[in-house]
Scaffold this motif. Structure first.
Motif, PDB file in Angstrom:
ATOM      1  N   SER A  15       5.953  -2.081  -1.628  1.00 56.55           N
ATOM      2  CA  SER A  15       5.427  -3.355  -1.105  1.00 56.55           C
ATOM      3  C   SER A  15       4.354  -3.127  -0.042  1.00 56.55           C
ATOM      4  O   SER A  15       3.408  -3.913   0.060  1.00 56.55           O
ATOM      5  CB  SER A  15       6.554  -4.234  -0.567  1.00 56.55           C
ATOM      6  N   THR A  16       4.460  -2.050   0.721  1.00 50.82           N
ATOM      7  CA  THR A  16       3.416  -1.719   1.701  1.00 50.82           C
ATOM      8  C   THR A  16       2.097  -1.437   0.997  1.00 50.82           C
ATOM      9  O   THR A  16       1.038  -1.922   1.404  1.00 50.82           O
ATOM     10  CB  THR A  16       3.835  -0.481   2.536  1.00 50.82           C
ATOM     11  N   VAL A  17       2.163  -0.667  -0.074  1.00 53.26           N
ATOM     12  CA  VAL A  17       0.954  -0.337  -0.850  1.00 53.26           C
ATOM     13  C   VAL A  17       0.359  -1.602  -1.465  1.00 53.26           C
ATOM     14  O   VAL A  17      -0.859  -1.804  -1.445  1.00 53.26           O
ATOM     15  CB  VAL A  17       1.276   0.722  -1.925  1.00 53.26           C
ATOM     16  N   LEU A  18       1.224  -2.473  -1.974  1.00 52.07           N
ATOM     17  CA  LEU A  18       0.746  -3.736  -2.552  1.00 52.07           C
ATOM     18  C   LEU A  18       0.018  -4.572  -1.509  1.00 52.07           C
ATOM     19  O   LEU A  18      -1.038  -5.147  -1.788  1.00 52.07           O
ATOM     20  CB  LEU A  18       1.913  -4.536  -3.139  1.00 52.07           C
ATOM     21  N   GLN A  19       0.575  -4.646  -0.301  1.00 48.88           N
ATOM     22  CA  GLN A  19      -0.054  -5.428   0.775  1.00 48.88           C
ATOM     23  C   GLN A  19      -1.426  -4.864   1.141  1.00 48.88           C
ATOM     24  O   GLN A  19      -2.378  -5.619   1.349  1.00 48.88           O
ATOM     25  CB  GLN A  19       0.841  -5.434   2.011  1.00 48.88           C
ATOM     26  N   ILE A  20      -1.536  -3.552   1.209  1.00 48.77           N
ATOM     27  CA  ILE A  20      -2.823  -2.919   1.537  1.00 48.77           C
ATOM     28  C   ILE A  20      -3.852  -3.260   0.465  1.00 48.77           C
ATOM     29  O   ILE A  20      -4.984  -3.660   0.776  1.00 48.77           O
ATOM     30  CB  ILE A  20      -2.669  -1.387   1.678  1.00 48.77           C
ATOM     31  N   LEU A  21      -3.465  -3.135  -0.799  1.00 43.18           N
ATOM     32  CA  LEU A  21      -4.395  -3.434  -1.899  1.00 43.18           C
ATOM     33  C   LEU A  21      -4.814  -4.904  -1.878  1.00 43.18           C
ATOM     34  O   LEU A  21      -5.987  -5.232  -2.069  1.00 43.18           O
ATOM     35  CB  LEU A  21      -3.756  -3.070  -3.240  1.00 43.18           C
ATOM     36  N   GLU A  22      -3.858  -5.775  -1.612  1.00 44.81           N
ATOM     37  CA  GLU A  22      -4.132  -7.218  -1.597  1.00 44.81           C
ATOM     38  C   GLU A  22      -5.027  -7.595  -0.416  1.00 44.81           C
ATOM     39  O   GLU A  22      -5.998  -8.337  -0.576  1.00 44.81           O
ATOM     40  CB  GLU A  22      -2.787  -7.954  -1.499  1.00 44.81           C
ATOM     41  N   ASN A  23      -4.705  -7.063   0.754  1.00 39.56           N
ATOM     42  CA  ASN A  23      -5.398  -7.474   1.977  1.00 39.56           C
ATOM     43  C   ASN A  23      -6.746  -6.790   2.183  1.00 39.56           C
ATOM     44  O   ASN A  23      -7.639  -7.355   2.806  1.00 39.56           O
ATOM     45  CB  ASN A  23      -4.518  -7.216   3.206  1.00 39.56           C
ATOM     46  N   ASP A 178       1.458   9.364  -1.178  1.00 39.84           N
ATOM     47  CA  ASP A 178       2.521   9.742  -0.253  1.00 39.84           C
ATOM     48  C   ASP A 178       2.619   8.659   0.811  1.00 39.84           C
ATOM     49  O   ASP A 178       1.736   8.503   1.642  1.00 39.84           O
ATOM     50  CB  ASP A 178       2.219  11.103   0.380  1.00 39.84           C
ATOM     51  N   ASN A 179       3.703   7.898   0.750  1.00 43.73           N
ATOM     52  CA  ASN A 179       3.909   6.778   1.657  1.00 43.73           C
ATOM     53  C   ASN A 179       5.041   7.073   2.639  1.00 43.73           C
ATOM     54  O   ASN A 179       5.758   6.180   3.059  1.00 43.73           O
ATOM     55  CB  ASN A 179       4.202   5.507   0.855  1.00 43.73           C
ATOM     56  N   ASP A 185      -2.081   7.095   7.174  1.00 42.05           N
ATOM     57  CA  ASP A 185      -2.092   8.117   6.116  1.00 42.05           C
ATOM     58  C   ASP A 185      -2.042   7.462   4.733  1.00 42.05           C
ATOM     59  O   ASP A 185      -2.741   7.880   3.808  1.00 42.05           O
ATOM     60  CB  ASP A 185      -0.899   9.069   6.271  1.00 42.05           C
ATOM     61  N   THR A 186      -1.199   6.450   4.613  1.00 43.89           N
ATOM     62  CA  THR A 186      -1.087   5.733   3.337  1.00 43.89           C
ATOM     63  C   THR A 186      -2.408   5.052   2.988  1.00 43.89           C
ATOM     64  O   THR A 186      -2.883   5.125   1.852  1.00 43.89           O
ATOM     65  CB  THR A 186       0.054   4.694   3.395  1.00 43.89           C
ATOM     66  N   LYS A 187      -3.026   4.398   3.973  1.00 41.19           N
ATOM     67  CA  LYS A 187      -4.314   3.730   3.745  1.00 41.19           C
ATOM     68  C   LYS A 187      -5.384   4.729   3.318  1.00 41.19           C
ATOM     69  O   LYS A 187      -6.193   4.447   2.432  1.00 41.19           O
ATOM     70  CB  LYS A 187      -4.762   2.981   5.002  1.00 41.19           C
ATOM     71  N   GLU A 188      -5.374   5.894   3.956  1.00 41.64           N
ATOM     72  CA  GLU A 188      -6.344   6.938   3.619  1.00 41.64           C
ATOM     73  C   GLU A 188      -6.140   7.439   2.195  1.00 41.64           C
ATOM     74  O   GLU A 188      -7.098   7.633   1.441  1.00 41.64           O
ATOM     75  CB  GLU A 188      -6.203   8.102   4.617  1.00 41.64           C
ATOM     76  N   ALA A 189      -4.878   7.625   1.798  1.00 39.96           N
ATOM     77  CA  ALA A 189      -4.566   8.080   0.430  1.00 39.96           C
ATOM     78  C   ALA A 189      -5.044   7.062  -0.601  1.00 39.96           C
ATOM     79  O   ALA A 189      -5.619   7.433  -1.642  1.00 39.96           O
ATOM     80  CB  ALA A 189      -3.060   8.318   0.294  1.00 39.96           C
ATOM     81  N   ILE A 190      -4.841   5.779  -0.318  1.00 45.91           N
ATOM     82  CA  ILE A 190      -5.288   4.715  -1.231  1.00 45.91           C
ATOM     83  C   ILE A 190      -6.810   4.703  -1.319  1.00 45.91           C
ATOM     84  O   ILE A 190      -7.375   4.607  -2.417  1.00 45.91           O
ATOM     85  CB  ILE A 190      -4.740   3.350  -0.768  1.00 45.91           C
ATOM     86  N   ALA A 191      -7.473   4.796  -0.182  1.00 45.56           N
ATOM     87  CA  ALA A 191      -8.945   4.802  -0.160  1.00 45.56           C
ATOM     88  C   ALA A 191      -9.489   5.958  -0.994  1.00 45.56           C
ATOM     89  O   ALA A 191     -10.432   5.782  -1.781  1.00 45.56           O
ATOM     90  CB  ALA A 191      -9.451   4.900   1.274  1.00 45.56           C
TER      91      ALA A 191
END
Length: 197
Positions: A15-23, A178-179, A185-191
């Motif tokens: 859900s954290t990853v989903l929020q980052i992608l959405e926001n 890796d969350n 760190d999670t935001k950087e991995a997604i980027a």
């Protein structure tokens, strides 16, 4: 519009990853479980099939499917669980395919995200451009679950042991997020992953 599948075990922080992608990335997010619940409501495409398969005793006083009653039937009986999955999962997938087509026409989102625990098992590979496995170490997951939902360490280990293994996810997914560290760190991995696509 890029289509990303998100999967992983309980407590990994999907859900954290989903929020980052959405926001932060103009993503439209569909959680397969929530969609399934909507389809099981009166008037939903799964409602009448579930009723004819499991009987009216699964209804509450308002005519809605009582999910705790239905859960009591299916989670102790593998055959009945399979019956329920055979009704609901294809309808969820069909609804998602239709929604993707509609969102693509609207052209208002850059990314369409599908989150499902059984994303790989239910054949979403054919829909997704890429599938990400959200990973967190077991101790991190257990801590999150106990803080967020209560319960014991033993309970959550038991739940995890009934889910697909880390090796399975790593083998079948295109990328790992890796969350288990910091939010940054999670935001950087997604980027980084989005830049590679």
């Amino acid at each position: 519009m890029r289509i990303i599948g998100i999967t992983g075990g309980i407590g990994t922080g999907k859900s954290t990853v989903l929020q980052i992608l959405e926001n932060e990335y103009n993503a439209y997010v569909v959680e397969a479980d929530r969609l399934a619940h909507r389809l099981m409501e009166p008037g939903g495409s799964a409602f009448s099939q579930i009723l004819s398969t499991f009987g009216e005793e699964i209804l509450d006083e308002n005519g809605y499917i009582d999910r705790s009653v239905l859960g009591g039937i299916v989670f102790s009986n593998q055959e009945r669980l399979q019956q329920l999955n055979d009704i609901v999962h294809p309808l969820v997938k069909e609804a998602i395919k239709e929604d993707i087509a509609n969102k693509a026409q609207e052209a208002s989102y850059d990314i369409y995200v599908i989150e499902a625990a059984l994303l790989l098992e239910d054949g979403y590979r054919e829909i997704c451009d890429t599938i990400w496995y959200i990973y967190s170490a077991m101790d991190v997951r257990i801590d999150r679950l106990i803080k967020g939902r209560g319960g014991t360490r033993e309970k959550w280990i038991s739940v995890m042991n009934n889910q697909s293994s880390e090796a399975y996810y790593r083998l079948h997914c295109d990328a790992v997020v890796d969350n288990g560290k910091t939010l940054e760190d999670t935001k950087e991995a997604i980027a980084q992953l989005l830049n590679q696509c």
